[in-house]
Design a protein around this motif. Sequence first.
Motif, PDB file in Angstrom:
ATOM      1  N   GLN A 158       0.972  -1.193  -0.058  1.00  0.00           N
ATOM      2  CA  GLN A 158       0.029   0.136   0.049  1.00  0.00           C
ATOM      3  C   GLN A 158       1.000   1.238   0.032  1.00  0.00           C
ATOM      4  O   GLN A 158       0.505   1.968  -0.495  1.00  0.00           O
ATOM      5  CB  GLN A 158      -0.827  -0.116   1.267  1.00  0.00           C
ATOM      6  N   ALA A 159       1.832   1.000   0.502  1.00  0.00           N
ATOM      7  CA  ALA A 159       2.943   2.395   0.844  1.00  0.00           C
ATOM      8  C   ALA A 159       3.347   2.513  -0.829  1.00  0.00           C
ATOM      9  O   ALA A 159       3.576   3.904  -0.923  1.00  0.00           O
ATOM     10  CB  ALA A 159       4.101   2.051   1.787  1.00  0.00           C
ATOM     11  N   SER A 160       3.799   1.576  -1.312  1.00  0.00           N
ATOM     12  CA  SER A 160       4.235   1.770  -2.833  1.00  0.00           C
ATOM     13  C   SER A 160       3.036   2.474  -3.707  1.00  0.00           C
ATOM     14  O   SER A 160       3.434   3.173  -4.515  1.00  0.00           O
ATOM     15  CB  SER A 160       4.775   0.543  -3.301  1.00  0.00           C
ATOM     16  N   ALA A 161       1.844   2.001  -3.409  1.00  0.00           N
ATOM     17  CA  ALA A 161       0.682   2.274  -4.291  1.00  0.00           C
ATOM     18  C   ALA A 161       0.568   3.911  -3.880  1.00  0.00           C
ATOM     19  O   ALA A 161       0.618   4.587  -4.704  1.00  0.00           O
ATOM     20  CB  ALA A 161      -0.524   1.659  -3.732  1.00  0.00           C
ATOM     21  N   ALA A 162       0.882   4.140  -2.512  1.00  0.00           N
ATOM     22  CA  ALA A 162       0.333   5.605  -2.133  1.00  0.00           C
ATOM     23  C   ALA A 162       1.750   6.396  -2.963  1.00  0.00           C
ATOM     24  O   ALA A 162       1.436   7.544  -3.453  1.00  0.00           O
ATOM     25  CB  ALA A 162       0.550   5.982  -0.682  1.00  0.00           C
ATOM     26  N   ALA A 163       2.874   5.983  -3.029  1.00  0.00           N
ATOM     27  CA  ALA A 163       4.019   6.511  -3.377  1.00  0.00           C
ATOM     28  C   ALA A 163       3.682   6.782  -5.005  1.00  0.00           C
ATOM     29  O   ALA A 163       3.892   7.893  -5.574  1.00  0.00           O
ATOM     30  CB  ALA A 163       5.292   5.990  -3.303  1.00  0.00           C
ATOM     31  N   GLY A 164       3.079   5.690  -5.467  1.00  0.00           N
ATOM     32  CA  GLY A 164       2.828   5.706  -7.047  1.00  0.00           C
ATOM     33  C   GLY A 164       1.856   6.910  -7.488  1.00  0.00           C
ATOM     34  O   GLY A 164       2.055   7.657  -8.325  1.00  0.00           O
ATOM     35  N   LYS A 165       0.941   6.941  -6.525  1.00  0.00           N
ATOM     36  CA  LYS A 165      -0.257   7.992  -6.795  1.00  0.00           C
ATOM     37  C   LYS A 165       0.443   9.377  -6.597  1.00  0.00           C
ATOM     38  O   LYS A 165       0.209  10.260  -7.366  1.00  0.00           O
ATOM     39  CB  LYS A 165      -1.345   7.848  -5.490  1.00  0.00           C
ATOM     40  N   VAL A 166       1.312   9.512  -5.813  1.00  0.00           N
ATOM     41  CA  VAL A 166       1.955  10.763  -5.565  1.00  0.00           C
ATOM     42  C   VAL A 166       2.783  11.151  -6.724  1.00  0.00           C
ATOM     43  O   VAL A 166       2.663  12.218  -7.227  1.00  0.00           O
ATOM     44  CB  VAL A 166       2.965  10.864  -4.282  1.00  0.00           C
ATOM     45  N   LEU A 167       3.463  10.354  -7.014  1.00  0.00           N
ATOM     46  CA  LEU A 167       4.343  10.286  -8.465  1.00  0.00           C
ATOM     47  C   LEU A 167       3.532  10.867  -9.565  1.00  0.00           C
ATOM     48  O   LEU A 167       3.892  11.372 -10.675  1.00  0.00           O
ATOM     49  CB  LEU A 167       5.174   9.371  -8.684  1.00  0.00           C
ATOM     50  N   VAL A 168       2.447   9.918  -9.757  1.00  0.00           N
ATOM     51  CA  VAL A 168       1.526  10.284 -10.749  1.00  0.00           C
ATOM     52  C   VAL A 168       1.146  11.854 -10.663  1.00  0.00           C
ATOM     53  O   VAL A 168       0.815  12.637 -11.726  1.00  0.00           O
ATOM     54  CB  VAL A 168       0.027   9.504 -10.788  1.00  0.00           C
ATOM     55  N   MET A 169       0.719  12.193  -9.533  1.00  0.00           N
ATOM     56  CA  MET A 169       0.420  13.701  -9.493  1.00  0.00           C
ATOM     57  C   MET A 169       1.738  14.466  -9.841  1.00  0.00           C
ATOM     58  O   MET A 169       1.565  15.550 -10.494  1.00  0.00           O
ATOM     59  CB  MET A 169       0.121  13.833  -7.870  1.00  0.00           C
ATOM     60  N   PHE A 170       3.002  14.158  -9.527  1.00  0.00           N
ATOM     61  CA  PHE A 170       4.027  14.708  -9.549  1.00  0.00           C
ATOM     62  C   PHE A 170       4.503  14.736 -11.204  1.00  0.00           C
ATOM     63  O   PHE A 170       5.521  15.333 -11.532  1.00  0.00           O
ATOM     64  CB  PHE A 170       5.332  14.493  -8.720  1.00  0.00           C
ATOM     65  N   SER A 171       3.838  14.098 -11.713  1.00  0.00           N
ATOM     66  CA  SER A 171       4.403  13.891 -13.239  1.00  0.00           C
ATOM     67  C   SER A 171       3.876  14.965 -13.883  1.00  0.00           C
ATOM     68  O   SER A 171       4.311  15.059 -15.141  1.00  0.00           O
ATOM     69  CB  SER A 171       3.878  12.560 -13.874  1.00  0.00           C
ATOM     70  N   ASN A 172       2.865  15.728 -13.311  1.00  0.00           N
ATOM     71  CA  ASN A 172       2.384  16.865 -14.080  1.00  0.00           C
ATOM     72  C   ASN A 172       2.876  18.232 -13.560  1.00  0.00           C
ATOM     73  O   ASN A 172       3.279  18.195 -12.419  1.00  0.00           O
ATOM     74  CB  ASN A 172       0.881  17.144 -13.943  1.00  0.00           C
ATOM     75  N   GLU A 173       3.260  19.305 -14.316  1.00  0.00           N
ATOM     76  CA  GLU A 173       3.562  20.562 -13.630  1.00  0.00           C
ATOM     77  C   GLU A 173       2.430  21.288 -12.999  1.00  0.00           C
ATOM     78  O   GLU A 173       2.604  22.264 -12.209  1.00  0.00           O
ATOM     79  CB  GLU A 173       4.365  21.378 -14.882  1.00  0.00           C
ATOM     80  N   GLN A 174       1.345  21.036 -13.740  1.00  0.00           N
ATOM     81  CA  GLN A 174       0.201  21.847 -13.019  1.00  0.00           C
ATOM     82  C   GLN A 174      -0.891  20.715 -12.963  1.00  0.00           C
ATOM     83  O   GLN A 174      -1.040  19.438 -13.414  1.00  0.00           O
ATOM     84  CB  GLN A 174      -0.259  22.775 -14.174  1.00  0.00           C
ATOM     85  N   LEU A 175      -1.845  21.194 -11.864  1.00  0.00           N
ATOM     86  CA  LEU A 175      -2.832  20.115 -11.666  1.00  0.00           C
ATOM     87  C   LEU A 175      -4.076  20.560 -12.279  1.00  0.00           C
ATOM     88  O   LEU A 175      -4.362  21.811 -12.156  1.00  0.00           O
ATOM     89  CB  LEU A 175      -2.857  20.186 -10.038  1.00  0.00           C
TER      90      LEU A 175
END
Lengths: 279, 145, 666
Positions: C563-580
């Motif tokens: 689950q921790a890796s999943a959460a990290a993955g979600k964070v990185l998906v968010m960070f893959s954009n410059e803007q939200l």
Amino acid sequence: MQNELRQTCRRLLEEGTVQVVIGYGDGTDGQTFPTFVTRRDDVERLVWNERCYTNLATYLTRPEILALGKAAICVKACDERALVVLEKESQIDRSQLVVIGLACSTDGVKQPKCEACENRTPRWANVTIGDAAGETAKTTADRYAALQAFMQKTPDERMAYWKTELARCVKCYACRQVCPLCYCRQCIADKNRPVVISTSATLKGSFAWQITRAFHLGGRCIGCDECTRVCPAGIDLRLLNLSLARAAEENFNFRAGVDVEAEPIVGAYSERDREEFIR
Amino acid sequence: MSEQQPFEPKIVAYVCNWCTYLGADLAGTNRLEYPANVRIIRLPCTGRIDFNLIIKAFEMGADAVLVSGCHPGDCHYTAGNFHARRRWILFRQLLETMGIDTRRVHFSWISAAEGKKFQQFVTEITETARALGPYQAYREICQAE
Amino acid sequence: MSRIGIFICWCGENIARNVDVERAAAEVADLPGVVCSVAYKYMCSDPGQSLMRQKIVSERLTGVVVASCSPHMHLRTFRKAAAMAGLNPYLVEMANIREHCSWVHHDRQQATTKAVELIRMSVAKVRANAALQPISIPITRRALVIGGGVAGIQAALDIADSGREVVLVEREPSIGGKMAGLSETFPTLDCSQCILTPRMVDVGQHPNIRLYTYSEVEGVEGYVGNFKVTVRKKARYVDMDACTGCGQCWNACPSKKNLSEFDYQMGNRTAIYVPFPQAVPARPVIDRDACLHFLKGKCGICAKKCAANAVKFDDQDEVITEEVGAIVVATGFKLYSIDRDQASSKLAGYGEYGYGQYPDVVDALQFERIVSASGPTGGEIRRPSDGQQPKSVVFISCVGSRDNAKGISYCSKICCMYTAKHTMLYKHKVHDGQAHVFYMDIRSGGKNYDEFVRRAIEQDGAHYHRGRVSKITQENGKLIVRGVDTLVGEPLTIEADLVVLASAMQPAGGATELAQKLNVGYDEFGFLSESHPKLRPVETNAAGVFVCGACQGPKDIPESVAQASAAAGKVLVMFSNEQLSREPEVARINETNCAACFACVRACPYNAIERAEVRDRKGQLVKRTARVNPGLCMGCGTCVAICPSKSADLEGFTEQQVYAMVESLV
């Protein structure tokens, strides 16, 4: 008392503590008028007598009064509750206001609302003038006696009553103008796109307006009855206000403006609020 | 002539997008038949549903109004239904005082899984409204000069 | 002038069977603003969508109503199609004439009439729609991880390894969490510290991780992509930079008899201490309540011994502000305390088991320390009361869990497995000992899990008794365990030397207070709520805040790590954009009309409305107003209903749109 009031106001103006005193002055026909004193020599215009029934708190949110500078305001114990609500709703800064509390003598202001008076001396005033007359404990039955009597009617009778009464409403909005808690910059009644409340003085518009006015005061109305007093059609708007005040007290143990600590019930909730009427 | 045709009430339903609207969708998916009197207006949350809308529905000739959303604790927006519930408590008191027929104002919690409850409740309030007949009192208010 | 196009779907026979779609199309064609009204077999099909796109262009449509299925089914489809044809997607509305009409009304006449009215409502609405643009929000591409247990460590490392900065905050003096205190782990029996400590070192040395231990998150402001977090670094009385972790100080400290938190009060530590030898950071902390310098004003031996001059008796708490774009909560669990905290807990406790009263009744985490090679007994199994080796040990599972009468209804999930493990570890060290287990069911789903439990029973000879224990008493140095074996159908009394309680897992202390700061929901037990139990298991309803590990619900190490890796993955998906990019259907305030009563500020479930000031060019205050932060607003509209002047409104469901709909119902 009147002299003490004038001296106090003179001092406040002389010392520059305030720039305007909101008080009562003599008017025509033995009435009193809201009076705004900005010069110390004009304090002689201020009066205090049994005809000072106006709740002056309504002027505290008026831009033209605010423009005069820091204010002192004369309040009776009943009026004072409006200040508590106004402060909770961020409309006044209590530290920028001098509150002159006027204690009602036992034969003080004679208005229907005085029947239910519980406290004759303002509690949170900066200066209190007059004898600290005692408190009269009132029960909820006392507070809502008029409503209780009205609710003896059947729903159809109540509907018939309001149809007759509100048929006289001319939508002059005096009830709104006098209310110390109707301070919106643009009233929903004046709103177009969309028109939420029919603007014409028809029964339809009057129903919508009075339901809206009363509901917007739900958990806020302090029972000063100014709306009822000024209504040129003599409509007993107090009944609507009382019904919401009672609902607030019964359901949320809340009375507007009696407790400076209590948070408003509007914009809040409890997970335990009742819901037996929800399917 | 109206004696031949049974009275068909007009019912306006203000429902939240996430629970009751989906409950009604489920009633559809499961082909749960109910009377065709109700007109659903989709809003994001019961928190968005103002008392003025209830009055407006009566002004438009509604014979009954339904307001429905997520069960307590299930609000999509965590607390919108709690705010709504508190307003309804106060509003119902005002309706009582005005003599507005509270048998015509219904509140419910119907979840996205409760297609059956939606069907049953809508059927029930439609039958109640039929039995009560047209909301003549409010129509008179709206027609008065 | 509106130019509305109406597209009525047959949905094959689904709609057309009960709704006369051609008649409906004809009836709505004359509505004001409508320039075309067509019915088509399948609007969602490619030809259906292209029909709509053609009409948008050829009829120069300013609004579209698709009368078909539920908007939950295809609103997005049709909005996308409109956008392809150059029409702002928010100028598309749907009329639900399938789920809400043809499928539930079999009278063709009535269904058609209703369909027409539903379409009329949607036309009225779309005439009041406005073109909306998605909201762009800048993102600070750094993450905060709260909690340095195995979940927090995993999340922090995953995010840091991707090149993003991580702030990791841990409340204890060292990271490692509960796992650092475990002996060996099921189902492989590999040593917990051996697998965890290298990860801890990785965290300590990672260039992208800023580690704050002995620190707590004090406040969180801002919103997704733009959080401002205040972290209180508690006074440690040791200069972290100067200290080399040599150990001279704690070896010399005269205050030695302080109960060790890491050993769950079964061992001692000094006043200046590291919780355990492999601590990260390997820097000590001074316990003020035990230190002779603070208690009596003399001593200071540690400071004298320290060659690096790192002891700072005048150290103060420090408050640091960190800006981050996403937050991962990994605050973990504690065990159901069966004798303590009763005043502050609504849970009923298990006084009948004598925990806290009999020293040889211990909980599972204490037993982990008793078995651990680094524990207070050096890995020899000795009971706390007299240091004797227990020859008979009773393990009781479901202590607190699955017992509504005691206040917890859920299954703690890991106890069946670790109890089996405990019996094995015990047998491996005390060959002539006998392990007994009282259990309700054995829940051993998972890879190699059931095989593991069978091994405990079949190879290592644990005696499993299906039943509950009613009472434990102490007689002549023995614990008398009275229970029942429901498979045999008889009461059962066992004389034990040691009793181990598999107490329920609960969220760690302070988790709900933290959840309130983060605006994350939690259940009646205090476990944080995920956004959706199946499809959004690590997101929360607070945008930009993610959960992992046992703070979200009982789970074992592999699940926490996953689950921790999943959460990290979600964070990185968010960070893959410059803007939200966010849905524009959010609230707005007419700041001219707002009376600044701030009822909306109190009511907003997302704290998305703030008190703001309007100032003129000279900086003079013109007025105060409520103001919506579109980054936080989720679009519920609670503010609209509560605003007396309707200065608040909600895009997509504006007052004008909703009233237009009601008014169309003449």
